[in-house]
Design a protein around this motif. Sequence first.
Motif, mmCIF file in Angstrom:
data_model
loop_
_atom_site.group_PDB
_atom_site.id
_atom_site.type_symbol
_atom_site.label_atom_id
_atom_site.label_comp_id
_atom_site.label_asym_id
_atom_site.label_seq_id
_atom_site.Cartn_x
_atom_site.Cartn_y
_atom_site.Cartn_z
ATOM 1 N N ARG A 45 0.978 -1.220 0.175
ATOM 2 C CA ARG A 45 -0.014 -0.027 -0.016
ATOM 3 C C ARG A 45 0.802 1.362 0.156
ATOM 4 O O ARG A 45 0.550 2.245 -0.659
ATOM 5 N N LEU A 47 3.732 1.574 -1.307
ATOM 6 C CA LEU A 47 4.464 1.937 -2.580
ATOM 7 C C LEU A 47 3.641 2.707 -3.343
ATOM 8 O O LEU A 47 4.012 3.618 -4.301
ATOM 9 N N ASN A 48 2.187 2.838 -3.307
ATOM 10 C CA ASN A 48 1.227 3.611 -4.209
ATOM 11 C C ASN A 48 0.803 4.789 -3.604
ATOM 12 O O ASN A 48 0.199 5.596 -4.238
#
Length: 64
Positions: A45, A47-48
């Motif tokens: 999560r 990473l985005n």
Amino acid sequence: MATHPLTALQDLRGYSAKYQWSRWRVLRQLLDRRSYRAWLGRVARDLNAPPRPGGRTAPRLRKG
């Protein structure tokens, strides 16, 4: 990280200084008892997610 406890603590202090992690945040990560699956989901999560203000990253000390 190293496997010997004293070396691991020295490494941890070095990473904490390099990335400007507070002792509280590092301790919280070390005491986190979530499963690997939960930890991996959180990393995925993040990473985005948009970058944190100031560009600092949270400690990722477990399971990785």
